[in-house]
Design a protein around this motif. Structure first.
Motif, PDB file in Angstrom:
ATOM      1  N   ARG A   1       0.834  -1.201   0.000  1.00 28.00           N
ATOM      2  CA  ARG A   1       0.000   0.000   0.000  1.00 28.00           C
ATOM      3  C   ARG A   1       0.865   1.245   0.000  1.00 28.00           C
ATOM      4  O   ARG A   1       1.791   1.383   0.809  1.00 28.00           O
ATOM      5  N   VAL A   2       0.569   2.172  -0.917  1.00 24.85           N
ATOM      6  CA  VAL A   2       1.227   3.474  -0.927  1.00 24.85           C
ATOM      7  C   VAL A   2       0.462   4.396   0.015  1.00 24.85           C
ATOM      8  O   VAL A   2      -0.720   4.673  -0.210  1.00 24.85           O
ATOM      9  N   VAL A   3       1.119   4.863   1.068  1.00 26.26           N
ATOM     10  CA  VAL A   3       0.492   5.802   1.998  1.00 26.26           C
ATOM     11  C   VAL A   3       0.507   7.196   1.386  1.00 26.26           C
ATOM     12  O   VAL A   3      -0.508   7.880   1.317  1.00 26.26           O
ATOM     13  N   THR A   4       1.674   7.635   0.928  1.00 26.76           N
ATOM     14  CA  THR A   4       1.796   8.861   0.141  1.00 26.76           C
ATOM     15  C   THR A   4       3.109   8.810  -0.610  1.00 26.76           C
ATOM     16  O   THR A   4       3.945   7.916  -0.398  1.00 26.76           O
TER      17      THR A   4
ATOM     18  N   VAL B   1       9.647   2.828   9.714  1.00 26.08           N
ATOM     19  CA  VAL B   1       8.837   3.770  10.486  1.00 26.08           C
ATOM     20  C   VAL B   1       7.862   2.990  11.364  1.00 26.08           C
ATOM     21  O   VAL B   1       7.205   2.055  10.892  1.00 26.08           O
ATOM     22  N   GLU B   2       7.781   3.382  12.613  1.00 23.47           N
ATOM     23  CA  GLU B   2       6.837   2.723  13.515  1.00 23.47           C
ATOM     24  C   GLU B   2       5.401   2.922  13.016  1.00 23.47           C
ATOM     25  O   GLU B   2       5.046   3.981  12.492  1.00 23.47           O
ATOM     26  N   GLY B   3       4.579   1.891  13.195  1.00 19.75           N
ATOM     27  CA  GLY B   3       3.197   1.973  12.765  1.00 19.75           C
ATOM     28  C   GLY B   3       2.323   2.775  13.707  1.00 19.75           C
ATOM     29  O   GLY B   3       1.138   2.455  13.891  1.00 19.75           O
ATOM     30  N   ASP B   4       2.848   3.790  14.290  1.00 18.50           N
ATOM     31  CA  ASP B   4       2.129   4.712  15.167  1.00 18.50           C
ATOM     32  C   ASP B   4       1.636   5.884  14.321  1.00 18.50           C
ATOM     33  O   ASP B   4       2.364   6.387  13.467  1.00 18.50           O
ATOM     34  N   ARG B   5       0.414   6.305  14.528  1.00 16.64           N
ATOM     35  CA  ARG B   5      -0.176   7.319  13.647  1.00 16.64           C
ATOM     36  C   ARG B   5       0.616   8.615  13.630  1.00 16.64           C
ATOM     37  O   ARG B   5       0.772   9.245  12.564  1.00 16.64           O
ATOM     38  N   TRP B   6       1.174   9.052  14.763  1.00 13.44           N
ATOM     39  CA  TRP B   6       1.931  10.307  14.771  1.00 13.44           C
ATOM     40  C   TRP B   6       3.236  10.156  13.987  1.00 13.44           C
ATOM     41  O   TRP B   6       3.597  11.041  13.196  1.00 13.44           O
TER      42      TRP B   6
ATOM     43  N   VAL C   1      -4.513   6.095   6.342  1.00 17.14           N
ATOM     44  CA  VAL C   1      -3.687   5.384   7.316  1.00 17.14           C
ATOM     45  C   VAL C   1      -3.181   6.345   8.388  1.00 17.14           C
ATOM     46  O   VAL C   1      -3.063   5.990   9.560  1.00 17.14           O
ATOM     47  N   VAL C   2      -2.869   7.587   7.992  1.00 15.89           N
ATOM     48  CA  VAL C   2      -2.305   8.548   8.939  1.00 15.89           C
ATOM     49  C   VAL C   2      -3.350   9.485   9.522  1.00 15.89           C
ATOM     50  O   VAL C   2      -3.161  10.030  10.606  1.00 15.89           O
ATOM     51  N   ASP C   3      -4.457   9.700   8.790  1.00 15.83           N
ATOM     52  CA  ASP C   3      -5.529  10.539   9.304  1.00 15.83           C
ATOM     53  C   ASP C   3      -6.778  10.290   8.474  1.00 15.83           C
ATOM     54  O   ASP C   3      -6.741  10.395   7.252  1.00 15.83           O
ATOM     55  N   LYS C   4      -7.883   9.971   9.114  1.00 15.17           N
ATOM     56  CA  LYS C   4      -9.119   9.688   8.391  1.00 15.17           C
ATOM     57  C   LYS C   4      -9.683  10.932   7.729  1.00 15.17           C
ATOM     58  O   LYS C   4     -10.488  10.855   6.805  1.00 15.17           O
ATOM     59  N   ASP C   5      -9.256  12.095   8.197  1.00 16.78           N
ATOM     60  CA  ASP C   5      -9.786  13.362   7.713  1.00 16.78           C
ATOM     61  C   ASP C   5      -8.650  14.149   7.065  1.00 16.78           C
ATOM     62  O   ASP C   5      -7.659  14.483   7.721  1.00 16.78           O
TER      63      ASP C   5
END
Length: 316
Positions: free
Chosen positions: A50-53, A160-165, A211-215
């Protein structure tokens, strides 16, 4: 000496990967960047990654990817992915998807070998980058009547850690590439990055950034500093002045300012995340001296750390 890419076993992993042209030459115009943008999605889909960005620039590209923990793929899905990468036979890959499908269905000896070979390329960021860079280099050289290497090295990667921040911070850094290069003032105006594609309605781009922000509005608060409490005059500081404050005075600046500088943590930090996550990844085996976790400096990174100190030219 090239560092070996750190891998996570049995769990979803996130990598920031990037590659640069030979000698850093600005070889990519709009046409080339558009072709590379499309190839990123095509090859990632084939690989099941998956490409996040992403950001495609004139002499390099960045991608933040999500690599699945397990690779369980049916033959039907394998054929779909194969057809995505090879929609028609080519001199270097002459087998049509229909022939592959028949071999897999009948479970022939050749089919078993093909299945094994293709599955080895699934869910592997190294295979994804190798395929992407080779395919684009072949297209680029043919289109320019050119020969020789296009890329200056294999590729760089940071786990990169799979933590949203942590993921959001890296994603923002990637989407701000065109702003740092002085090509646009707002990343929404740069068509070759994930954020702009998502705003334009791109389904896969929007899915990646979810993945990083729903909005997307919430993502923009980190991306552009809006609503983050920074003063306008602080956001208008020149890059030269920002680098001077960060490197010469060892000072701190707002996050939105620092992210508009080149920050080597994101390309050379080896591992990025919470101190406990980084420590778990950089510990050596038996008899090896444990490596030290390095807190990120220059702004309030929300407790993020990296696995490499990077003492010189950190923000240039």
């Amino acid at each position: 000496m090239r560092r070996k890419r750190i891998q996570l076993e049995g769990q979803t992993a996130y990598y920031h990967v990037m590659s640069r042209t030979v000698n850093g030459e600005a070889l990519f115009g709009d046409r080339e960047r558009e072709v590379l943008r499309k190839m990123i999605w095509q090859v990632a889909d084939f690989s099941g990654i998956r490409v996040v960005t992403y950001a495609v620039m004139k002499n390099h590209f960045h991608i933040l990817v999500e690599v699945p923990a397990e690779v369980n793929i049916s033959d039907a899905e394998l054929v779909r992915r194969y057809r995505r990468l090879y929609p028609k036979p080519t001199p270097w890959n002459p087998m049509p998807a229909e022939v592959l499908e028949e071999h897999l269905r009948e479970n022939t000896s050749e089919g078993r070998d093909l299945r094994k070979s293709l599955l080895r390329r699934m869910g592997d960021v190294s295979w994804m980058m190798k395929t992407l860079k080779q395919r684009f280099a072949m297209w680029f050289n043919r289109s320019r009547d050119r020969f020789g290497p296009l890329w200056c090295e294999r590729f760089k990667s940071v786990l990169v850690e799979g933590d949203r921040w942590a993921l959001r911070t890296v994603a923002v850094y990637i989407d701000l590439n065109a702003v740092r290069a002085g090509l646009v003032e707002d990343p929404k105006d740069y068509r070759f990055c994930g954020y702009a594609e998502a705003l334009g309605g791109g389904r896969m781009a929007r899915g990646g950034l979810s993945v990083v922000d729903k909005d997307l509005a919430g993502y923009r608060q980190t991306l552009y500093g809006a609503g983050a409490g920074e003063k306008d005059e602080k956001k208008s500081i020149s890059r030269e002045e920002a680098v001077r404050v960060l490197e010469e005075e060892k000072g701190k600046l707002p996050l939105s300012v620092v992210l508009r500088c080149r920050v080597r943590y994101f390309t050379d930090g080896m591992v990025l995340g919470s101190p406990s996550f980084v420590e778990a990844q950089v510990q050596g085996g038996p008899g090896k001296r444990p490596k030290r976790v390095h807190a990120m400096t220059g702004t309030d990174w929300g407790g993020l750390a990296v696995g490499t100190g990077l003492r010189s030219k950190l923000f240039r």
